[in-house]
Scaffold this motif. Structure first.
Motif, PDB file in Angstrom:
ATOM      1  N   GLN A  18       0.848  -1.178   0.000  1.00  0.00           N
ATOM      2  CA  GLN A  18       0.000   0.000   0.000  1.00  0.00           C
ATOM      3  C   GLN A  18       0.893   1.240   0.000  1.00  0.00           C
ATOM      4  O   GLN A  18       2.035   1.184   0.433  1.00  0.00           O
ATOM      5  CB  GLN A  18      -0.915  -0.004   1.239  1.00  0.00           C
ATOM      6  N   LYS A  19       0.360   2.356  -0.492  1.00  0.00           N
ATOM      7  CA  LYS A  19       1.156   3.567  -0.625  1.00  0.00           C
ATOM      8  C   LYS A  19       1.184   4.361   0.677  1.00  0.00           C
ATOM      9  O   LYS A  19       0.180   4.451   1.382  1.00  0.00           O
ATOM     10  CB  LYS A  19       0.605   4.451  -1.750  1.00  0.00           C
ATOM     11  N   ARG A  20       2.344   4.939   0.943  1.00  0.00           N
ATOM     12  CA  ARG A  20       2.459   5.836   2.087  1.00  0.00           C
ATOM     13  C   ARG A  20       1.774   7.172   1.771  1.00  0.00           C
ATOM     14  O   ARG A  20       1.771   7.615   0.629  1.00  0.00           O
ATOM     15  CB  ARG A  20       3.931   6.106   2.425  1.00  0.00           C
ATOM     16  N   THR A  21       1.245   7.790   2.823  1.00  0.00           N
ATOM     17  CA  THR A  21       0.722   9.150   2.681  1.00  0.00           C
ATOM     18  C   THR A  21       1.631  10.143   3.398  1.00  0.00           C
ATOM     19  O   THR A  21       1.480  11.352   3.237  1.00  0.00           O
ATOM     20  CB  THR A  21      -0.698   9.243   3.262  1.00  0.00           C
ATOM     21  N   CYS A  22       2.569   9.633   4.199  1.00  0.00           N
ATOM     22  CA  CYS A  22       3.572  10.436   4.900  1.00  0.00           C
ATOM     23  C   CYS A  22       4.928   9.804   4.629  1.00  0.00           C
ATOM     24  O   CYS A  22       5.043   8.572   4.649  1.00  0.00           O
ATOM     25  CB  CYS A  22       3.275  10.455   6.399  1.00  0.00           C
ATOM     26  N   PRO A  23       5.967  10.603   4.358  1.00  0.00           N
ATOM     27  CA  PRO A  23       7.259  10.022   3.987  1.00  0.00           C
ATOM     28  C   PRO A  23       7.849   9.044   5.000  1.00  0.00           C
ATOM     29  O   PRO A  23       8.530   8.093   4.613  1.00  0.00           O
ATOM     30  CB  PRO A  23       8.167  11.249   3.834  1.00  0.00           C
ATOM     31  N   TYR A  24       7.602   9.278   6.290  1.00  0.00           N
ATOM     32  CA  TYR A  24       8.270   8.463   7.308  1.00  0.00           C
ATOM     33  C   TYR A  24       7.314   7.577   8.108  1.00  0.00           C
ATOM     34  O   TYR A  24       7.739   6.885   9.024  1.00  0.00           O
ATOM     35  CB  TYR A  24       9.065   9.360   8.269  1.00  0.00           C
ATOM     36  N   GLU A  25       6.033   7.596   7.785  1.00  0.00           N
ATOM     37  CA  GLU A  25       5.061   6.755   8.484  1.00  0.00           C
ATOM     38  C   GLU A  25       4.564   5.638   7.562  1.00  0.00           C
ATOM     39  O   GLU A  25       4.435   5.841   6.356  1.00  0.00           O
ATOM     40  CB  GLU A  25       3.867   7.588   8.954  1.00  0.00           C
ATOM     41  N   PRO A  26       4.249   4.458   8.113  1.00  0.00           N
ATOM     42  CA  PRO A  26       3.683   3.384   7.293  1.00  0.00           C
ATOM     43  C   PRO A  26       2.340   3.796   6.713  1.00  0.00           C
ATOM     44  O   PRO A  26       1.677   4.693   7.251  1.00  0.00           O
ATOM     45  CB  PRO A  26       3.514   2.225   8.287  1.00  0.00           C
ATOM     46  N   PRO A  27       1.909   3.169   5.624  1.00  0.00           N
ATOM     47  CA  PRO A  27       0.564   3.439   5.113  1.00  0.00           C
ATOM     48  C   PRO A  27      -0.480   3.167   6.188  1.00  0.00           C
ATOM     49  O   PRO A  27      -0.312   2.257   7.009  1.00  0.00           O
ATOM     50  CB  PRO A  27       0.433   2.442   3.948  1.00  0.00           C
ATOM     51  N   PRO A  28      -1.563   3.927   6.198  1.00  0.00           N
ATOM     52  CA  PRO A  28      -2.596   3.749   7.240  1.00  0.00           C
ATOM     53  C   PRO A  28      -3.112   2.314   7.335  1.00  0.00           C
ATOM     54  O   PRO A  28      -3.380   1.815   8.430  1.00  0.00           O
ATOM     55  CB  PRO A  28      -3.702   4.712   6.804  1.00  0.00           C
TER      56      PRO A  28
END
Length: 395
Positions: free
Chosen positions: A9-19
């Motif tokens: 799944q795609k990240r929405t924040c550079p340093y956080e895992p995808p929701p």
């Protein structure tokens, strides 16, 4: 909850895992996920379970196995499925590692520090001369690892634009782009190896020609495959890790202040960055060559196995406050460089590049800050290397 959640799944924040990874983590430490092509594979998300399976004798890296899990169309190409080291099992894998280990040892890498400090100083000079705003992707994160690996291998740096572009397409392009770029790189390295065989240089390629190709231990095509892996791996992951590290620090000013108070904290902070960011979402893509029992599950022979560094590094059974970024953390142990026989060959070099680059950037450019909101930074990559395409900063 879905029976087998989609992955990647795609990240929405550079340093956080995808929701959506929260569900996957909660379903772990071992579960099934659904890949892009509808096939299912086992995913290991627990830290202890990941270490256990990565040393299991029935886990194989043979990408030509029909059950091997392919996480994106670009990894279906013949070149991607026959990479030296990465797509190999013992005993051949171990022989290649034995040939290469001395050239990436801690002692060897430490000897590169003065040269690396000079290289980074030149890039920081250029950033300061340019003035704000400056984009750290083309001015530091991309060229630094390219120049370092070029010098180490003995690859002409004047060709860096070509292989930076090609290696990016191999890792993050469409299926057609990736296959074409991989073949272009193979053809390019093939010519380099041919030239080295005629007249070996002082770089790693020339050394391997003298020590391994001429005596007959390694063939021409084998050296081409080895060089391809080293060139791509050394460039893509370190470049992305550096950019993501800068973003993470700038978005956590309290943690950045702790490093600035005492620069001796930087090496520990880098381990926390590596744990927290997990630039490469997966630390292993494998197939079971025999049955594997783990965490109450039976992985049968021929079934695909994925090991999630992103989730293993944030396992709250192992890490306290697993989802918090803390540069003073003591439990920074992580799987970002893998574990077992396939542990990243270039990890010592990657750590040194991050340390030298971050130290000079943070000390010589005080007041550094993002020039745009973090949610406006373009992110590319899902399930492989996470890449930020632009990183504009001010000071």
């Amino acid at each position: 909850m879905t029976e087998a959640p989609p992955y990647p799944q795609k990240r929405t924040c550079p340093y956080e895992p995808p929701p959506g990874y929260q569900e996957i983590g909660e379903r772990g430490p071992v579960l099934k996920v659904t890949l892009f092509d509808g096939r299912e594979a086992w995913m290991v998300t627990g830290y202890r379970e990941s270490r256990e399976i990565l040393t299991h004798p029935n886990l194989s890296s043979q990408r030509t196995h029909p059950g091997f899990p392919i996480v994106a169309p670009r990894f279906r190409s013949q070149i991607a499925r026959s990479l030296a080291l990465i797509a190999m099992d013992p005993p051949v894998h171990d022989i290649y590692r034995r040939y290469l280990n001395p050239h990436f040892s801690l002692r060897t890498v430490r000897g590169m520090r003065p040269q690396l400090e000079g290289i980074v100083s030149g890039y920081i000079d250029a950033i300061i001369d340019h003035g704000p705003p400056a984009d750290l992707v083309p001015m530091l994160a991309v060229p630094l690892p390219s120049l370092v690996i070029c010098r180490h291998l003995g690859v002409p740096y004047e060709d860096h634009d070509f292989f930076q572009d090609a290696s990016g397409k191999v890792m993050l392009g469409t299926e057609e782009e990736s296959a074409t770029a991989a073949q272009d790189l193979v053809d390019y390295i093939d010519r380099l190896v041919a030239a080295q065989i005629k007249e070996p240089s002082d770089g790693l390629l020339g050394t391997l020609v003298r020590e391994r190709v001429i005596p007959g231990d390694v063939g021409h095509d084998e050296l081409v495959s080895i060089a391809l892996v080293l060139l791509i791996a050394a460039h893509e992951t370190t470049s992305s890790s550096l950019a993501l590290s800068v973003i993470t620090l700038l978005e956590h000013p309290d943690q950045l202040a702790r490093i600035q108070e005492d620069p001796a904290r930087l090496p520990g902070a880098i381990e926390e960055l590596l744990r927290y960011i997990a630039t490469t979402d997966l630390v292993a893509t494998r197939v079971a060559k025999g049955d594997i029992e783990i965490a109450g599950h039976l992985i049968r022979e021929g079934e695909g196995v994925l090991v999630s560094g992103t989730l293993a590094n944030r396992d709250d059974q192992v890490h306290s406050r697993a989802h918090e970024f803390d540069v003073l953390r003591e439990d920074t142990h992580h799987l970002t460089f893998g574990f077992g026989i396939h542990q990243c060959l270039g990890q010592n070099l990657a750590r040194l590049e991050l340390e030298v680059a971050l130290h000079q950037l943070l000390t010589r450019v005080p007041g550094l800050r993002l020039a745009v909101p973090v949610d406006e930074l373009p992110i590319l990559g899902a399930g492989t290397v996470q890449r930020v395409l632009r990183l504009p900063v001010e000071w």
